[in-house]
Every structure is written in structure tokens, then in C-alpha cells.
Design an enzyme around this catalytic site. Structure first.
Site, PDB file in Angstrom:
ATOM      1  N   GLN A   2       0.844  -1.195   0.000  1.00  0.00           N
ATOM      2  CA  GLN A   2       0.000   0.000   0.000  1.00  0.00           C
ATOM      3  C   GLN A   2       0.884   1.252   0.000  1.00  0.00           C
ATOM      4  OE1 GLN A   2      -2.452   1.308   3.373  1.00  0.00           O
ATOM      5  NE2 GLN A   2      -4.229   1.318   2.002  1.00  0.00           N
ATOM      6  N   TYR A  49      -6.571  10.483   4.152  1.00  0.00           N
ATOM      7  CA  TYR A  49      -5.195  10.851   3.835  1.00  0.00           C
ATOM      8  C   TYR A  49      -5.145  11.709   2.561  1.00  0.00           C
ATOM      9  CZ  TYR A  49      -4.237   7.801   7.699  1.00  0.00           C
ATOM     10  OH  TYR A  49      -4.230   7.258   8.954  1.00  0.00           O
ATOM     11  N   ARG A  99      -7.757   2.100  -3.057  1.00  0.00           N
ATOM     12  CA  ARG A  99      -8.683   1.983  -1.942  1.00  0.00           C
ATOM     13  C   ARG A  99      -9.464   3.283  -1.745  1.00  0.00           C
ATOM     14  NH1 ARG A  99      -7.916   0.020   4.404  1.00  0.00           N
ATOM     15  NH2 ARG A  99      -9.668  -1.385   4.145  1.00  0.00           N
TER      16      ARG A  99
HETATM   17  C1  FMN Z   1      -4.051  -1.524  13.603  1.00  0.00           C
HETATM   18  C2  FMN Z   1      -4.716  -1.018  12.347  1.00  0.00           C
HETATM   19  C3  FMN Z   1      -3.964  -0.351  11.383  1.00  0.00           C
HETATM   20  C4  FMN Z   1      -4.548   0.085  10.194  1.00  0.00           C
HETATM   21  N1  FMN Z   1      -3.759   0.652   9.226  1.00  0.00           N
HETATM   22  C5  FMN Z   1      -4.264   0.893   7.996  1.00  0.00           C
HETATM   23  C6  FMN Z   1      -3.413   1.263   6.912  1.00  0.00           C
HETATM   24  O1  FMN Z   1      -2.179   1.384   7.036  1.00  0.00           O
HETATM   25  N2  FMN Z   1      -4.007   1.488   5.713  1.00  0.00           N
HETATM   26  C7  FMN Z   1      -5.352   1.378   5.521  1.00  0.00           C
HETATM   27  O2  FMN Z   1      -5.840   1.588   4.410  1.00  0.00           O
HETATM   28  N3  FMN Z   1      -6.172   1.001   6.528  1.00  0.00           N
HETATM   29  C8  FMN Z   1      -5.663   0.734   7.739  1.00  0.00           C
HETATM   30  N4  FMN Z   1      -6.490   0.270   8.738  1.00  0.00           N
HETATM   31  C9  FMN Z   1      -7.907   0.039   8.464  1.00  0.00           C
HETATM   32  C10 FMN Z   1      -8.153  -1.427   8.104  1.00  0.00           C
HETATM   33  O3  FMN Z   1      -7.546  -1.763   6.867  1.00  0.00           O
HETATM   34  C11 FMN Z   1      -9.662  -1.733   8.009  1.00  0.00           C
HETATM   35  O4  FMN Z   1     -10.245  -0.879   7.053  1.00  0.00           O
HETATM   36  C12 FMN Z   1     -10.406  -1.582   9.334  1.00  0.00           C
HETATM   37  O5  FMN Z   1      -9.678  -2.150  10.409  1.00  0.00           O
HETATM   38  C13 FMN Z   1     -11.778  -2.260   9.283  1.00  0.00           C
HETATM   39  O6  FMN Z   1     -11.645  -3.621   8.976  1.00  0.00           O
HETATM   40  P1  FMN Z   1     -11.894  -4.782  10.069  1.00  0.00           P
HETATM   41  O7  FMN Z   1     -13.289  -4.541  10.620  1.00  0.00           O
HETATM   42  O8  FMN Z   1     -11.799  -6.073   9.313  1.00  0.00           O
HETATM   43  O9  FMN Z   1     -10.854  -4.637  11.129  1.00  0.00           O
HETATM   44  C14 FMN Z   1      -5.933  -0.131   9.972  1.00  0.00           C
HETATM   45  C15 FMN Z   1      -6.686  -0.765  10.968  1.00  0.00           C
HETATM   46  C16 FMN Z   1      -6.101  -1.219  12.117  1.00  0.00           C
HETATM   47  C17 FMN Z   1      -6.934  -1.957  13.136  1.00  0.00           C
END
Ligand code: FMN
Length: 368
Positions: A101, A181, A228
Site C-alpha cells: 500500500q 489521507y 482503496r
Molecule cells: C491496527 C490497524 C492499522 C490500520 N492501518 C491501515 C493502513 O495502514 N491502511 C489502511 O488503508 N487502513 C488501515 N487500517 C484500516 C483497516 O484496513 C480496516 O479498514 C479496518 O480495520 C476495518 O476492517 P476490520 O473490521 O476487518 O478490522 C488499519 C486498521 C487497524 C486496526
């Protein structure tokens, strides 16, 4: 034969994914060295999860100015490319597919990361958020509005990062145009009040993203580029929707049909947007009929909901984030309908192995 749609293969351009379970990008802040170089620890973490159909790495800054969090890895220096090679080799040895990413946080940063200089954004508007610096949380500041020269440089930084990604052995890249972002800051009228060709109309607000896609496709096949979007993001990451927000995403997503991208990665709303009249509550349902290519859907899915969304035809694959932190073998667990482990939020962003590479996979005896 499996009856779970999540376990079916998926053709992603010229890549065949072994299942439709995607590891969503997650910042884990383990590049705690001066050059923000990914290490053996990253290689272990990602290769442990290689049974996913597709791994998408954490956001990785495309330049020094693109950073906004401590210890996040970059993809702009030769040392970072070398560091990432360890990860891609380990994942490929385990028969995995991995995209990186590409990230620019824009105003979601702090002068502490930039020797006291202001972070850059579409306009000089403070997101009024907190930035996690080496000295702990600090209030964000009013960023500097990017000049045309800085926009041009940013497009080049993404192109260069894509070249580096290929050199590092990644199977593809995901452009992080989501979650408040830099590109999201351009898309949204509450963060972009520019009066030049990058502001005002919907076409102008989306311009930088298409310039980035066009630049990257000069150096790698279109079908290895994903991106995304989080259209109904509101009230978090400094984003406030307005009546132009969804029409802007409608325009972007329709226009993405002109490209042969690997995929479009969408998120359902992160917060309750039921009271916001101009928010779209059902992202996959709205955009499935509009976008002709592969859709990965994310946010708050479990095994059952993931199978259902594919079965009903609203998406082709499902990205899981937090479940992948604590279940490295999530695909096997889904296959076996095995129990899932809980994640520990305390170790999401802390250095070292703890909460990172020490979540066990199920032992053979635990599998049926
Ligand atoms: C610890 C953590 C770090 C994340 N870092 C990013 C990231 O670097 N880039 C991004 O697009 N989303 C990031 N997200 C968002 C996740 O990709 C995702 O959209 C979000 O956690 C919801 O999905 P889930 O319900 O399956 O956890 C992050 C989420 C978490 C929990």
C-alpha cells in the site's frame, strides 16, 4: 468441494488468488529503525499470513514528507527496497501474493516528523485531529497548501515508489486514496478549497488521483494496480462529508472503468452515517453496479457476512483487518469453521514480536 464463496479462487488480472480472503492493509509500526526499513520481523509476520488469497501491506510512505506516524516503513530508499525484498521472498516461498500500500498522509501528520516544517495538504485547513509523534499525541496543525510543483513531485514520488515496489518483488501496489489521507483530502470539499485545477469542480478534486494512476501505469501493468476508497468516511481522520462527497466518488468510480485495474478496494462506513442525508450507507451495493472490475469490500466483516456478500454478488473478495492480527491462519480457520482468537489492541503499534508474530496458528490436532 467447498461451499464457501470465500474459499473459491479469484482471477485478479493475470494473478490467480487461491481464495477470496484478503488481508487488509494495517499499520503495525514495527519499522523502528532510523531509516524506517522493514526487517526480518516483517517478513515473518507477512509470511505467517500467506494463506490469504491476497496480502496488502501496511501503508508505506512514498517519500519523507508523506509520513505521519512513528515507525511506519517507507518505500522510497534503496535500503527500504532491500528490506521489503525479505518480505516478498518469504511470502512467495509460502505461495502467497502480496501488494504494497502506497501512502501519503498529507495533513494527518505533524511538524515533528518534518524538522519543524509544515505537513502538506490540498488546502491550509487543520484536520483538528491528534498526531502520534515520538513525544506522544500532539494536536495537528494547519498544513501548507501544496504548490503545483509539490503536486507534480508527489505524483513522481508515487511513480518512483511503484518502481521500487516492483524492484522489491511485490506482485502489485495499492494506492491509498482512502481514510482521510492526502488524496481523500483533495476529494473532499471540507478539506479542499483550492481555486486552481485541483479544486472546485468534482473533476478537479479527483485530478491528482488520476495523474497518479496514469504515472504508475507507465511503469507497471495496470492490472497490478489496485486502489482503496472510503466514500462515506465521516467524523474520523479529519473527514467531514458534504453534499458533493458521494457524487465525487460516483465520478471517480465510473471513471475507473476506463482502466484495467487489479481491483477497487472499498470500505463500508466506519461510523454510523444513518443520520447524514448525503451519506451512502451501503457502499458495496451502490458501487457494484457502477464498477465493472473486481471489488474487494472491507470493514467489520466476519466469516458469515463475508460469504454472504460474495454470494449475493455485491463484491468479489473480502478484506479482513483485525481478524488477521490475531489469526495468522484465518483462511484455514474459515475452511475448518474453527474458533477465532481475539486481538489485543495494546500491541497494535508497539515495537517487537509481542502481539505481532506471536499469535499462533491452529495446531494440526485442533483442526478437524
Ligand atoms: C491496527 C490497524 C492499522 C490500520 N492501518 C491501515 C493502513 O495502514 N491502511 C489502511 O488503508 N487502513 C488501515 N487500517 C484500516 C483497516 O484496513 C480496516 O479498514 C479496518 O480495520 C476495518 O476492517 P476490520 O473490521 O476487518 O478490522 C488499519 C486498521 C487497524 C486496526
Amino acid at each position: 468441494m467447498s461451499t464457501q464463496p470465500l474459499l473459491e479462487k479469484l482471477q485478479l488480472g493475470d494473478l490467480t488468488l487461491k481464495n477470496r480472503i484478503v488481508m487488509a492493509p494495517m499499520t503495525r509500526s514495527r519499522a523502528d529503525n532510523p531509516g524506517n526499513i522493514p526487517t526480518e520481523l516483517h517478513a515473518t509476520y507477512y509470511s505467517q499470513r500467506a494463506s490469504a488469497g491476497l496480502l496488502i501491506t501496511e501503508g508505506s510512505q512514498v517519500s519523507k514528507i508523506a509520513v505521519g506516524y512513528i515507525n511506519t516503513p517507507g518505500i522510497y530508499s534503496p535500503e527500504q527496497v532491500e528490506g521489503w525484498e525479505k518480505t516478498t521472498s518469504a511470502v512467495h516461498e509460502n505461495d502467497g501474493v502480496i501488494f504494497i500500500q502506497l501512502w501519503h498522509v498529507g495533513r494527518m501528520s505533524h511538524p515533528d516528523f518534518h524538522h519543524g516544517e509544515l505537513p502538506l495538504s490540498a488546502s491550509a485547513l487543520n484536520p483538528n485531529e491528534k498526531s502520534y509523534t515520538f513525544e506522544g499525541f500532539k494536536e495537528t496543525v494547519t498544513p501548507k497548501e501544496m504548490t503545483l510543483e509539490e503536486i507534480k513531485q508527489t505524483v513522481l514520488d508515487f511513480k518512483n515508489a511503484a518502481i521500487n515496489a516492483m524492484d522489491a518483488g511485490f506482485d502489485g501496489v495499492e494506492i491509498h486514496s482512502s481514510n482521510g489521507y492526502l488524496f481523500h483530502q483533495f476529494f473532499n470539499g471540507t478539506s479542499n478549497v483550492r481555486t486552481d485545477q485541483y479544486g472546485g469542480t468534482i473533476e478537479n478534486k479527483a485530478r491528482i488521483l488520476f495523474e497518479v494512476i496514469d504515472a504508475i501505469k507507465e511503469v507497471m501493468p495496470e492490472n497490478r494496480i489496485g486502489l482503496r476508497l472510503n466514500p462515506s468516511l465521516n467524523g474520523v481522520f479529519g473527514m467531514t462529508m458534504d453534499e458533493d462527497t458521494i457524487p465525487t466518488f460516483d465520478y471517480i468510480i465510473k471513471r475507473l472503468n476506463d482502466y484495467d485495474l487489479a481491483y477497487l478496494h472499498l470500505s463500508e462506513p466506519f461510523t454510523d452515517v444513518s443520520k447524514i442525508p448525503f451519506a451512502e450507507k451501503e457502499i458495496a451495493k451502490r458501487y457494484r453496479p457502477i464498477y465493472k472490475g473486481t471489488i474487494i469490500i472491507n470493514s467489520s466483516f466476519d466469516q458469515e457476512k463475508g460469504n454472504k456478500v460474495i454470494e449475493e454478488g455485491h463484491a468479489d473478495a473480502v478484506a479482513y483487518a483485525k481478524l488477521f492480527i490475531s489469526n495468522p491462519d484465518l483462511a484455514e480457520r474459515f475452511e475448518q469453521n474453527a474458533p477465532l482468537a481475539d486481538w489485543d489492541t495494546d500491541t497494535f503499534y508497539t515495537p517487537g514480536k509481542k502481539g505481532y508474530t506471536d499469535y499462533p496458528s491452529l495446531q494440526p490436532k485442533e483442526l478437524v
